[in-house]
Each structure stands twice: as structure tokens, then as C-alpha cells.
Design a protein around this motif. Structure first.
Motif, PDB file in Angstrom:
ATOM      1  N   PRO A 170       0.819  -1.225   0.000  1.00  0.00           N
ATOM      2  CA  PRO A 170       0.000   0.000   0.000  1.00  0.00           C
ATOM      3  C   PRO A 170       0.852   1.273   0.000  1.00  0.00           C
ATOM      4  O   PRO A 170       0.529   2.232  -0.695  1.00  0.00           O
ATOM      5  N   LEU A 171       1.949   1.257   0.726  1.00  0.00           N
ATOM      6  CA  LEU A 171       2.793   2.445   0.802  1.00  0.00           C
ATOM      7  C   LEU A 171       3.394   2.766  -0.564  1.00  0.00           C
ATOM      8  O   LEU A 171       3.530   3.933  -0.943  1.00  0.00           O
ATOM      9  N   SER A 172       3.757   1.718  -1.308  1.00  0.00           N
ATOM     10  CA  SER A 172       4.367   1.954  -2.616  1.00  0.00           C
ATOM     11  C   SER A 172       3.411   2.721  -3.512  1.00  0.00           C
ATOM     12  O   SER A 172       3.836   3.518  -4.344  1.00  0.00           O
ATOM     13  N   GLY A 173       2.124   2.484  -3.343  1.00  0.00           N
ATOM     14  CA  GLY A 173       1.148   3.217  -4.138  1.00  0.00           C
ATOM     15  C   GLY A 173       1.191   4.705  -3.847  1.00  0.00           C
ATOM     16  O   GLY A 173       1.209   5.533  -4.758  1.00  0.00           O
ATOM     17  N   PHE A 174       1.253   5.028  -2.562  1.00  0.00           N
ATOM     18  CA  PHE A 174       1.332   6.446  -2.176  1.00  0.00           C
ATOM     19  C   PHE A 174       2.587   7.101  -2.727  1.00  0.00           C
ATOM     20  O   PHE A 174       2.553   8.166  -3.332  1.00  0.00           O
TER      21      PHE A 174
ATOM     22  N   GLN B 141       2.469   7.578  -6.495  1.00  0.00           N
ATOM     23  CA  GLN B 141       1.642   8.689  -6.964  1.00  0.00           C
ATOM     24  C   GLN B 141       2.401  10.002  -6.877  1.00  0.00           C
ATOM     25  O   GLN B 141       2.373  10.812  -7.805  1.00  0.00           O
ATOM     26  N   VAL B 142       3.096  10.174  -5.750  1.00  0.00           N
ATOM     27  CA  VAL B 142       3.854  11.418  -5.569  1.00  0.00           C
ATOM     28  C   VAL B 142       5.007  11.490  -6.564  1.00  0.00           C
ATOM     29  O   VAL B 142       5.257  12.515  -7.191  1.00  0.00           O
ATOM     30  N   LEU B 143       5.698  10.367  -6.688  1.00  0.00           N
ATOM     31  CA  LEU B 143       6.829  10.298  -7.617  1.00  0.00           C
ATOM     32  C   LEU B 143       6.391  10.641  -9.042  1.00  0.00           C
ATOM     33  O   LEU B 143       7.035  11.433  -9.735  1.00  0.00           O
ATOM     34  N   ARG B 144       5.282  10.013  -9.451  1.00  0.00           N
ATOM     35  CA  ARG B 144       4.812  10.186 -10.820  1.00  0.00           C
ATOM     36  C   ARG B 144       4.514  11.658 -11.097  1.00  0.00           C
ATOM     37  O   ARG B 144       4.909  12.211 -12.122  1.00  0.00           O
ATOM     38  N   GLU B 145       3.848  12.284 -10.148  1.00  0.00           N
ATOM     39  CA  GLU B 145       3.479  13.671 -10.345  1.00  0.00           C
ATOM     40  C   GLU B 145       4.727  14.546 -10.495  1.00  0.00           C
ATOM     41  O   GLU B 145       4.810  15.392 -11.376  1.00  0.00           O
ATOM     42  N   GLU B 146       5.705  14.299  -9.595  1.00  0.00           N
ATOM     43  CA  GLU B 146       6.923  15.097  -9.662  1.00  0.00           C
ATOM     44  C   GLU B 146       7.660  14.841 -10.957  1.00  0.00           C
ATOM     45  O   GLU B 146       8.222  15.751 -11.564  1.00  0.00           O
ATOM     46  N   PHE B 147       7.646  13.580 -11.366  1.00  0.00           N
ATOM     47  CA  PHE B 147       8.323  13.220 -12.613  1.00  0.00           C
ATOM     48  C   PHE B 147       7.754  14.024 -13.772  1.00  0.00           C
ATOM     49  O   PHE B 147       8.478  14.544 -14.605  1.00  0.00           O
TER      50      PHE B 147
ATOM     51  N   GLY C 191       8.784  12.624  -2.171  1.00  0.00           N
ATOM     52  CA  GLY C 191       8.677  11.260  -1.658  1.00  0.00           C
ATOM     53  C   GLY C 191       9.466  11.082  -0.385  1.00  0.00           C
ATOM     54  O   GLY C 191       9.053  10.381   0.536  1.00  0.00           O
ATOM     55  N   ILE C 192      10.622  11.748  -0.325  1.00  0.00           N
ATOM     56  CA  ILE C 192      11.441  11.650   0.890  1.00  0.00           C
ATOM     57  C   ILE C 192      10.709  12.269   2.066  1.00  0.00           C
ATOM     58  O   ILE C 192      10.665  11.710   3.151  1.00  0.00           O
ATOM     59  N   THR C 193      10.094  13.425   1.812  1.00  0.00           N
ATOM     60  CA  THR C 193       9.320  14.039   2.884  1.00  0.00           C
ATOM     61  C   THR C 193       8.219  13.092   3.337  1.00  0.00           C
ATOM     62  O   THR C 193       7.983  12.891   4.530  1.00  0.00           O
ATOM     63  N   LEU C 194       7.553  12.501   2.367  1.00  0.00           N
ATOM     64  CA  LEU C 194       6.463  11.587   2.676  1.00  0.00           C
ATOM     65  C   LEU C 194       6.962  10.408   3.515  1.00  0.00           C
ATOM     66  O   LEU C 194       6.263   9.904   4.381  1.00  0.00           O
ATOM     67  N   SER C 195       8.203   9.995   3.262  1.00  0.00           N
ATOM     68  CA  SER C 195       8.748   8.842   3.989  1.00  0.00           C
ATOM     69  C   SER C 195       8.837   9.101   5.482  1.00  0.00           C
ATOM     70  O   SER C 195       8.597   8.205   6.289  1.00  0.00           O
TER      71      SER C 195
ATOM     72  N   LEU D 114       6.777   6.627   8.197  1.00  0.00           N
ATOM     73  CA  LEU D 114       7.295   5.801   9.288  1.00  0.00           C
ATOM     74  C   LEU D 114       6.309   5.758  10.445  1.00  0.00           C
ATOM     75  O   LEU D 114       6.070   4.710  11.031  1.00  0.00           O
ATOM     76  N   GLY D 115       5.715   6.926  10.745  1.00  0.00           N
ATOM     77  CA  GLY D 115       4.725   6.968  11.817  1.00  0.00           C
ATOM     78  C   GLY D 115       3.538   6.079  11.494  1.00  0.00           C
ATOM     79  O   GLY D 115       3.079   5.295  12.322  1.00  0.00           O
ATOM     80  N   ALA D 116       3.071   6.186  10.242  1.00  0.00           N
ATOM     81  CA  ALA D 116       1.912   5.389   9.838  1.00  0.00           C
ATOM     82  C   ALA D 116       2.253   3.904   9.832  1.00  0.00           C
ATOM     83  O   ALA D 116       1.414   3.056  10.128  1.00  0.00           O
TER      84      ALA D 116
END
Lengths: 281, 321, 548
Positions: free
Chosen positions: B198-202, B205-211, B246-250, B254-256
Motif C-alpha cells: 500500500p505504501l508503494s502506491g502512495f 503517486q507522488v513520484l509520478r506527479e513530480e516526474f 517522496g522523501i518528505t512523505l517517507s 514511518l509513523g503510519a
């Protein structure tokens, strides 16, 4: 008009249009099920028939029947209202908290900002599961506690975004202009600041609804969700998990519905986001 | 983030300030947990007696009084809190009400499996997300659509549904991995995937947008006109910029993941902080719950420092001087 | 070290048929089971459900696990008779007030402390005076007076009144004897994690959240008379794993990762019986899973309404369907069929009869206009029933299904039933002890003795509240009958009184029967001589051997 044309072309490039249509259709169906479940099924969700328990999917029971012989599709349809309610309610709760905290921090600045930012840091560091556990420990599992637990758990992220957006809008020139024009602060906040700050968050909120439903179903797994015989989707999925190797439909069908709904909402949210960004450009 | 390099003294002061605020966050988190639990309805002595005897009832006053005295619950709350706080400053997180062991021991044994699980999940999620994005972004409508759909789908999966399906598929029907693997390496694979998918999906999505955004940048066009191959453009230029959000999201993830870990732990009979937390909340084991919050908060803070570091490493603009 | 032992079952005659009575067992006996060649030693993996905070204590989960390391004075045989364990014999004084136990000589705890009369007396003191084991205490209160050391191998337990159930009660795991040296000199944490007994195993390591690793006690000398062999355990190591998820637990057995699994989900029971030679269904004695009916407040203060409730739903049919025919219905609300002095007349008390339920409710005056949902009313008040239940560990998913099925049927006669699952935290908080918080509460209480009636139904008095009387049913006559049964030295008379007490509880519908609490276990085919002891189904691994 040109803006609209441009943004839709952006959306076209990123997400296949048929996908959006499909997603929209599915969400519409779900909303219909939530508002008027009677239109989609004539059965009642608690109609028990122990002689017909665990029947596999068939024409009569497209999703099969559960361990008490209830028609699973009927239960899924009747559970829609609750699940959607939890999704919307939880997102509402977290957005409300987020707006209060985020806007206060951004507008007041100084000590208040520092305090709230620190507080948000603390809540970020708090496992959201703990909030859910504590809330349910006090109030017992119910629809309301699910909404509050999920809402509180996802608040910090939104609050941070709201703060950032409000700051950005606040620093933009025209708020100052509004102040200079002698508008009262509350009016400036309500008419200019909030709408402008929130616009980019609309899509995020849409995404939040789907995620809240997924989160709520996790609470059900931990025994903290909506109590039976409620057909809330997470509760259905949890009830079916013991039967996955013997009566697969009980765990697969509600799971698929949850996932498909979340996917549909997410892709709609994305499309919306892209349009809004397009409009902002 | 400012791009100006601070003077060494200022930098030192900033680091000291950050450390201080981190410690404050920890203390506040532990204190809030401590008080919230004390203020919840119901009392600790009742819970302790019920746990010891497998009951769910009220107890006679004299039995309650004895427990209250034994554990010091009859002291004023503020005294109990100051006592706890003094312990914290000495590095003593208190003693579990139900296990009689120091909380540090209760948590200590469970920390590593959870760290392995969450960090493992984060790494695997990144691998999946980066691979899918690199392979599908801007590769035409069909491939791009498939990639986006994959991300939307995985991001919408409830953890325990994934866990259950993986268990049935790869431990029961095709028994490649153990059903109850504990914290063994083989037993870690499915729990990690449970959280990672599930995390990879999140992340995706962020990666794709930035790309998308990055690939529209002028410097990409420049690189292409210089004759750089598509793969090189993607890997050397675009990826580096696209991973930032994505790094920020990481850090947040971790908390989640700690919250999600309890689900993986419970399905796969795996030790870890998540399960201890659930049990401790149920048992009103105040010092254990507060201790876990403290540790998770500490991990979270460290993770975010690492995120900041990673940011500066990845983003050349932040490293200029 | 480990001498090869004769492949012959030693021990008490007649034990070959060990699991009889309430236990339906398909045990691998003799060559027909296709047993392979025997392995010396080896490791056995057992998958259990719940992990207690300490090994020893007053919770049944602790009785299960502490039995592996602790021995009791006496044990219960399948026919209900008391058999020697640490005590080789015992004598009851003519007035029934003194039990003098003769201890097996030369038994040592695994820390070297001799297991003598002083040790036994010390343990009794611990149970009765400290708060570490309230279940031992509540079982003997108020009959227990003192433990007295006569000489190193003789200990006398003195009572305030004759209490013939005393011996039966102390066969439960709550009465395991620990080393007094360990209790006196070690920290509470050590005694919690690694209690020292004289049993067949010692706790090697407790990997919290995962498993307790037991090593065999090579110097074991104190097996019970009911053991299937004499001498130390055959297996070298026992890994007691905690696997809360039912799906994973059963899958661990079918994939060969565990050897014995506790609490097989009923939906897999048939499959387990087909796949495994050893499957045991043990019906727990004591109070079955029956409804406590709140007689102090709410709609059930009226006996007619309670009786209407009992008649109003097909409890038997729902139990049989909901548990896939594996777990039996129990109509007797006070005691399950495997308890001594069970009143079988009550097995089908209050049969499903909605006409009668309706008549009773009409008689009770619930004849006001029905609510839009079809719920009966009286003086404008709806006939609402709140059923609370411990979700998960007490009432399994199957049990919850049964409740939902009943809920639908109760609605047909005009009861508006609300199902309220309680989380572990809510149960622990004890806040559902107030008569205003619920109307009915299905729950069980394990006990090998009809004295369970005293524990559950003793009236609450201001000076001596009884938190276990969840029906808030204070019936002085009932109390007198149970007390007389407990203290009667005439077994015939006692039995008659116990039956009468059950009848009173049922006739007044202070409780309503539902189903028996069960232990469903299955063992892999390489496991031989696994059994459950008889007092409350504690798993016994000291006789187990493995085959190839």
C-alpha cells in the motif's frame, strides 16, 4: 474557457478519460446505494437464513451468502451509507481540526505558531493507532468513535497543509490589499483567505475520503470498528476473514468494494487536482 | 528552506535549538500520554486485578486499596507525574504494571523486529514505486495509465486485506514462506510486503506527479538536446528531483507504518511494538504506553532528521556552499 | 542423560482409555494409526491464542501455561475421581475440616529447593493472602482457614466448614506449587517470567509477543498418577507460540509449522478431523456460555419478560448452525453438561416457542403500541434489551453470528435487541459491573466443580459484594441451598442440592442457557500421547513423543 480546455487536456494526458468516467460512474453508484439502498435491492441486510449459510456466489446471490445466510450483496449495499458516512465524517472532523489549528498558527504567527507547530510535531510523532485505541477505550466501538478516531488520526497532515497554504495566501499581496482597504479581519479570513487557501486542498480532501474508509476497515480488524450486525464494509471484511480459505467470497467481495471505491475516489481526486492546478497556472 | 549557508556559530546554535525542541517534543508526548491515560474513566487497580485473574468486574474496596498502595496510585497525581518525569530524566521509563519488568526491557526486545519491519517496508515500497514510475511514466497513454492505475490500486489496499491475501497465497496455498515466521528472515518477507505494497502506491503517486513536472523542466530539454539518452535523463536528472517530495512523505510514513505494523504482527504472529502497544492500552499499563510513545516519537524525530539530510544530499541546490 | 524408555505405557490401569466422558477424542492408539518410528527427544511447537502477562496467575490462560512448569497436590481423573500427584495420599478428618496430605518424598523444585510441607503451606498462604491469584482465593473462600506443617512430608489444610469440593478445586492449574525460595528471594519480574516449579518443563526463554520456550526438566520425578508414562518428558523442547489470528493458527498446523493447535475454528473442524489422527473436543466444565440476565434493573426485573426472552428465539438451532454442528447447545444456564452434579433436566429448558413468548409478554403488560421497528412497548417505554459481550476471546466470531441470528428472532416477538461488543480495554476496566449498563451478558466460567454455583450466584451483601453475580440475582434461598450443598458431607444430599440450585436459577430465568465452552485442539500425526487434563482442559505435553 481556455483554462478549462487546457486543464482537461492535462488530465487527458495523465489519466485515461474512460477511467475517469468509470470512476465517476462507480462513485455515483455508491452514493446512490448510500442514499437509497432500497433502489438497488429489495432484501433487508439482516435477513437471516441459517439453512442457506455460506452459499457461493450465484445468480440469486451475486456475492454469495455469509455465515448466517444473509445475502452479502444486500449487506454491502446497505453498508454503503455507513462506510461513506465514516469516510466523509472522518475527513470532516480532521479538516475542521486542521483548519482551526493550521489557520490559527499561520495567522497568529509568533508564539502561537511555534506552539501549534510543536504540538503538531508531537501529534505527528504519536502513532495514529494509539489515538484510535484510546478513543475507543473510552467510548467503546461505534460509528461515531470510528469517525473521531480516524479523523483525529489523520488531522496532523491536513493541519500542516492548511498552515502552509494559509501562510502562502497571507503573504500574497492581495490580502494585504484587502486589509488596507479596511475590511474587517474576520471578513478577510472568510472571504479571501480561507477560500484561496483551501482550493488546492479540495483534491486532498477527496483522496482523504477513500483513505478514511480504508483506515476504518483496519479498525474493524482490531475489533475497534462498528459493531455487528452492522454491514459497514470494514465489519463485513473482518467477519469474512475467518472464512477466506473455505468461503472466499466473504473476504474478497467486501475487500474489492472497499478497494474499488477508494481507487475511484482517488482517481477522481487526482483529476480534480490536476484541473485545479491547471486553473491556477 | 533557506539556501544561504549559516555561519558556523549560528549553525551550532540552530542544532542545539533543534535538539532542545526534540527533547521537548519527547517529554510533551510522554506527558500527554501519561495524563490522558490517568484521566480516562476507570481505575488502574481494577484493571490490574482483572488482568491478574482473567476477570471483568469491580473489586471490593479493600482489594483496590491494597493495589493502590502497592503501586503508589494513592499518591496525588502530580506527585506520580513528577516521579515519572524524574525517572524519565534518569532514563528510567518506569515499570510495567502487569509484567513487573522495567518498561525499557518490555520495549527493548520488541523494538528491533518493528524497526526491521517498518524500515524494510519503507525500502521495499521505494523500490516498487521507483521501478514502476521509471518504467511507465511518460511512456505513452496506455503504459502510463497502467502505472497510474497500479498506484491508485495499491494505495487503496487495506493493510490487513493484503496481509490476509498474501498469507493465503504464499504461505498456505503455495507454502513458500512460513505462516508464523516470528522475526526470522523468511518470516519477515510477507509482513514487510503487507506494509510495503500500500505504501508503494502512495509513494508512486507522488513520484509520478513530480516526474511529470520535472520532465517538463527546461534543463531536461537541454539535456536531451545534448544527446543524452532517455534512460540517462530519467535516472541521472529526473529521478533525483522527483524523489524529493517522496522523501518528505517517507518521514511521515514511518509513523503510519508503526500503526500498520500491529496488523502485520497479529496476522503473522510476529513480535513487535504494535502488539505491545495494543496490549498495554488494553491493560491500562500507563508507563508502558507512555514509553512506547516516547520511543516512537524519538524514532520519528530521528527519521525526520534523516529526511532533512537526505534532502540536502539529493537536492544539489541545497548543497551549494 | 536421556535413557531410551520402554515403549510401553506405564501408570495407572485403565488410563489407556484416558479421554473419555466429556471428551470426544480420536486419539492415535495402537498400530492402526500408521504410526512411524519413534524419535528420541525433539521439539514440539504448540500454537496457542492469548499471551498472558505472567506465566502463573488467576487467569485460565495462565493455568494452561503454568501447568507445564508446576505440579499440583492432586489431579482430576476423567471419571471425576481425585488422583495422586505431589500428594501420594490424603486423609480427611471425620468432621471434614482437616485435609492431611502425605507428600511424595524427594521431590525438588528445579532450583534445588525441596518440595516439602513447608513449601506447600507457603503456597497456600500466597494464594489466600496476596493478590497475585484471586481465582485460587475465590475458589476456597470462605471455607479455607489455614495451612499447617506437620512434618516435612505432611501438611494439613484446615477449613472453617466441611468443603468436600476442596480436592476437586485444587486440581486446577491455579493451584500449581512454586518454589518458596524463588518466591521469597527473586524479584516479582523473575517470578512472573520464569516461575520455578517441580514440573516436567522449565521456562528457558520468553520471547514476548512470540513464544515461550520450555526445556524439559531432566530430573522430573513428580508426574501425576494420570500420566501416560513415568519419568521426565520425552521431548526436549516445547515451543509455546502465541498466534492470535485463527486463520494463521490453523494454517500453521496444516502446513506442518506447528504440531498442536489450540482453538481450531469450528469451520475447519471437519477438515481437521479428516486430516489429523488426534483431534480433541473438550467440553469445559463450570458455567457454560449462558446469559447472565440482569434482574436488578431494566426490562428483565420482571420474571415473565425473562422467560419470554428465553422462549423467544431458537437458541438451539442458532447454536447448531452457527458453530457448524461442532459445539453443543447448552440449555442449563448454571452448569455445563461436563460438570459433576449437572442437572440434565434443564438441558432443554425454555424450548423455542414464540407463541408462548408472546403470551408471556402480553401477560407482563408489554401490549402498548409497537414502535415503527415493531418493538413492543409498555407505558411508552420500548422493550429494549442491551446484550453486551466480550468480543473475540470470550465470544468468538461464530458466537457473534449466533447472537445476530437470535437478535432477528427476538425481534419477531417484539424485543429490540442491541448487541454491544466490548473490547478488551472495556472488559478490563470493569465498568460494566453496574446494573444500569446492560440487560444480558453471555459469559462463561471454567470450574471442575459444582461449587462454581457459589462463586457465581452467591448474593451480594454490603459487607461482602460478589462481583461475579452478574445477574444481580440475590436469592437467599438459593444461597442457602448452595452453601448447604458445599458443606454437606453426604455426597448424595450435596448432589441433590446442587441440582435443586440449578433448577432455581433456570426456573427464575436468572440465567438463560446458550452453548458450552469448548477446547478444540488438533495434533499433527507425528505427535503421540498428547492429552488434555480433565479439570479444565489444560494441555499436557509431558507424555508426548514424536514419530517419524
Amino acid at each position: 474557457m481556455t483554462v478549462l480546455a487546457r486543464s482537461s487536456s492535462v488530465a487527458l494526458g495523465r489519466l485515461p478519460r474512460p477511467g475517469t468516467v468509470l470512476a465517476g460512474g462507480f462513485v455515483a453508484l455508491v452514493v446512490l446505494a448510500a442514499v437509497a439502498p432500497g433502489l438497488l435491492t429489495s432484501d433487508t441486510p439482516t435477513q437471516i437464513d441459517l439453512t442457506n449459510a455460506l452459499a457461493p456466489p450465484s445468480w440469486e446471490h451475486p456475492f454469495g451468502t455469509d455465515e448466517a445466510g444473509r445475502d452479502l450483496l444486500t449487506r454491502v449495499i446497505h453498508g454503503t451509507g455507513l462506510s461513506l458516512g465514516i469516510g466523509l465524517g472522518a475527513t470532516g472532523v480532521s479538516m475542521a481540526l486542521a483548519i482551526v489549528l493550521g489557520a490559527a498558527a499561520a495567522l497568529a504567527g509568533g508564539v502561537v505558531d511555534t506552539l501549534i507547530t510543536r504540538l503538531l510535531e508531537v501529534t505527528f510523532a504519536f502513532p495514529s493507532l494509539l489515538a484510535a485505541l484510546l478513543i475507543v477505550a473510552v467510548f467503546g466501538p461505534s460509528v461515531t468513535t470510528s469517525i473521531v478516531a480516524v479523523g483525529v488520526g489523520s488531522m496532523p497532515g491536513y493541519a500542516r497543509m492548511v498552515r502552509g497554504q494559509v501562510l502562502a495566501v497571507k503573504e500574497s499581496g492581495y490580502i494585504e490589499a484587502a486589509h488596507a482597504l479596511g475590511h474587517r479581519p474576520w471578513r478577510v479570513f472568510r472571504q479571501h483567505l480561507l477560500p484561496n487557501a483551501m482550493r488546492p486542498l479540495v483534491a486532498v480532501v477527496t483522496l482523504g475520503v477513500g483513505q478514511s474508509i480504508v483506515w476504518a476497515s483496519s479498525l474493524a480488524f482490531l475489533g475497534l470498528g462498528v459493531p455487528p450486525p452492522s454491514p459497514e464494509w470494514g465489519a463485513l471484511l473482518d467477519a469474512g476473514r475467518g472464512y477466506i480459505t473455505t468461503s472466499w467470497w466473504l473476504a474478497i467481495m467486501p475487500g474489492l468494494v472497499i478497494v474499488l471505491f477508494a481507487v475511484a475516489v482517488t482517481s477522481l481526486g487526482r483529476t480534480l487536482q490536476q484541473r485545479l492546478e491547471g486553473a491556477a497556472r | 528552506m533557506s539556501t544561504a549557508a549559516p555561519a558556523p556559530a549560528a549553525r551550532l546554535r540552530r542544532i542545539a535549538g533543534k535538539l532542545l525542541s526534540a527533547v521537548l517534543v519527547l517529554l510533551v508526548a510522554a506527558s500527554i500520554t501519561f495524563f490522558v491515560q490517568l484521566l480516562l474513566p476507570g481505575d488502574r487497580a481494577t484493571v490490574i486485578l482483572n488482568i491478574r485473574n482473567g476477570r471483568d468486574q469491580q473489586w471490593p474496596a479493600e482489594e483496590i486499596a491494597a493495589i493502590n498502595h502497592q503501586f503508589g496510585f494513592d499518591r496525588p497525581l502530580i506527585v506520580q507525574y513528577l516521579d515519572y518525569l524524574a525517572g524519565l530524566l534518569r532514563g528510567d521509563l518506569g515499570t510495567s504494571y502487569t509484567e513487573f519488568r522495567p518498561v525499557t526491557a518490555v520495549i527493548g526486545a520488541q523494538l528491533l523486529p518493528t524497526v526491521v519491519l517498518t524500515v524494510g517496508a519503507l525500502v521495499v515500497a521505494w523500490l516498487i514505486a521507483v521501478t514502476v514510475t521509471l518504467l511507465t511514466v511518460r511512456r505513452g497513454r496506455i503504459l502510463g495509465g497502467i502505472g497510474a492505475a497500479f498506484e491508485a490500486f495499491t494505495a487503496s489496499l487495506p493493510h490487513y486485506w493484503v496481509g490476509m491475501l498474501l498469507l493465503v497465497a504464499f504461505a498456505v496455498q503455495i507454502p513458500i514462506f512460513p505462516v508464523i515466521g516470528g522475526d526470522t528472515p523468511a518470516g519477515t518477507v510477507l509482513p514487510v510486503l503487507t506494509l510495503a505494497v500500500p505504501l508503494s502506491g502512495f509513494l508512486g503517486q507522488v513520484l509520478r506527479e513530480e516526474f511529470h513536472k520535472v520532465l517538463d523542466q527546461p534543463f531536461i530539454t537541454t539535456a536531451r538536446t545534448r544527446g543524452m539518452s532517455d534512460a540517462a535523463v530519467r535516472l541521472r536528472h529526473a529521478l533525483r528531483h522527483a524523489v524529493l517530495p517522496g522523501i518528505t512523505l517517507s518521514g511521515w510514513a514511518l509513523g503510519a507504518l508503526v500503526s500498520g505494523s500491529v496488523i502485520a504482527e497479529s496476522i503473522y504472529g510476529r513480535p513487535g511494538i504494535g502488539q505491545v502497544l495494543v496490549t498495554a492500552v488494553n491493560n491500562r499499563d500507563v508507563p508502558t504506553v507512555a514509553g512506547i510513545v516516547l520511543v516512537v516519537a524519538a524514532v520519528y524525530i530521528v527519521a525526520n532528521v534523516l529526511v532533512d539530510l537526505a534532502y540536502t544530499l539529493v537536492d544539489p541546490r541545497l548543497r551549494i556552499s | 542423560m536421556t535413557r531410551p524408555r520402554p515403549f510401553r505405557r506405564a501408570g495407572v490401569a485403565g488410563l489407556g482409555l484416558a479421554l473419555a466422558g466429556s471428551v470426544l477424542a480420536a486419539c492415535a492408539g495402537g498400530p492402526s494409526a500408521g504410526s512411524g518410528t519413534r524419535i528420541e527427544g525433539g521439539t514440539l511447537t504448540y500454537a496457542h491464542v492469548q499471551e498472558p502477562p505472567c506465566i502463573f496467575g488467576g487467569w485460565i490462560q495462565q493455568a494452561y501455561i503454568s501447568r507445564q512448569v508446576l505440579d499440583n497436590l492432586v489431579t482430576l481423573d476423567t471419571d471425576g475421581s481425585i488422583k495422586p500427584w505431589l500428594a501420594t495420599s490424603w486423609e480427611v478428618s471425620p468432621d471434614g475440616l482437616t485435609y492431611t496430605f502425605t507428600l511424595k518424598e524427594g521431590v525438588k523444585f528445579t532450583d534445588g529447593t525441596p518440595l516439602d510441607a513447608e513449601a506447600v503451606a507457603f503456597n497456600f498462604d500466597q494464594w489466600m493472602t496476596t493478590q497475585l491469584n484471586g481465582t485460587a482465593k475465590v475458589s476456597l473462600d470462605p471455607y479455607y482457614r489455614a495451612a499447617e506443617v506437620i512434618d516435612p512430608t505432611h501438611v494439613a489444610i484446615r477449613l472453617n466448614a466441611p468443603y468436600p469440593q476442596f480436592l476437586t478445586l485444587i486440581t486446577q492449574g491455579y493451584f500449581g506449587i512454586q518454589s518458596p525460595t524463588a518466591l521469597r528471594t527473586r524479584s516479582q519480574a523473575e517470578n512472573c517470567e520464569k516461575p520455578i516449579g517441580s514440573g516436567a518443563f522449565v521456562v528457558e526463554e520468553w520471547r514476548k509477543g512470540q513464544e515461550v520456550v520450555f526445556k524439559k526438566n531432566p530430573n522430573y520425578t513428580s508426574w501425576p498418577a494420570t500420566a501416560k508414562h513415568e519419568g521426565p518428558a520425552y521431548i526436549d523442547e516445547l515451543r509455546w507460540k502465541f498466534v492470535p489470528d485463527p486463520l494463521s493458527r490453523y494454517a500453521s498446523l496444516t502446513t506442518g509449522q506447528s504440531d498442536v493447535v489450540y482453538e481450531i475454528p469450528t469451520v475447519h473442524w471437519k477438515d481437521a478431523q479428516e486430516k489429523f489422527e488426534t483431534t480433541i473436543r473438550y467440553i469445559t466444565p463450570g458455567k457454560p456460555i449462558s446469559f447472565y440476565i440482569n434482574t436488578a434493573a431494566g426490562v428483565f426485573t420482571d420474571k415473565l419478560v425473562r422467560q419470554a426472552f428465553a422462549h423467544g428465539a431458537d437458541r438451539k438451532g442458532a447454536v447448531e448452525a452457527g458453530f457448524h454442528g461442532v459445539i453443543p447447545y447448552e440449555g442449563n444456564p448454571a452448569m455445563s453438561r461436563s460438570t459433576p452434579d449437572y442437572n440434565a433436566d434443564l438441558a432443554d429448558a425454555y424450548p423455542f416457542d414464540q407463541a408462548k413468548a408472546n403470551a408471556l409478554l402480553d401477560q407482563a403488560g408489554w401490549t402498548g403500541p409497537r414502535t415503527p421497528e415493531g418493538i413492543r412497548t409498555k407505558d411508552g417505554r420500548p422493550l429494549t434489551v442491551r446484550i453486551i459481550y466480550g468480543a473475540g476471546s470470550f465470544i468468538t466470531a461464530e458466537g457473534a453470528t449466533v447472537l445476530q441470528a437470535l437478535q432477528e428472532q427476538w425481534k419477531q416477538v417484539g424485543f429490540g435487541v442491541e448487541l454491544i461488543p466490548l473490547t478488551r480495554a472495556e472488559l478490563n476496566s470493569g465498568r460494566f459491573s453496574d446494573p444500569t449498563t446492560y440487560d444480558a451478558w453471555p459469559s462463561y466460567w471454567t470450574s471442575p466443580s459444582p461449587a462454581i454455583l457459589w462463586i457465581v450466584w452467591r448474593p451480594t451483601t454490603p459487607e461482602k459484594p460478589n462481583g461475579n453475580n452478574r445477574s444481580f440475582y440475590n436469592n437467599p434461598e438459593l444461597a442457602r441451598i448452595i452453601d448447604e450443598a458445599n458443606t454437606s458431607t453426604d455426597p448424595e444430599r450435596a448432589s441433590q442440592l446442587y441440582r435443586q440450585a440449578q433448577q432455581i436459577i433456570s426456573d427464575n430465568a436468572a440465567g438463560i442457557g446458550l452453548y458450552t465452552q469448548n477446547t478444540l485442539v488438533a495434533a499433527a500425526n507425528r505427535v503421540k500421547d498428547f492429552w488434555l487434563e480433565h479439570s479444565q482442559g489444560e494441555p499436557v505435553f509431558s507424555d508426548v513423543y514424536l514419530v517419524q
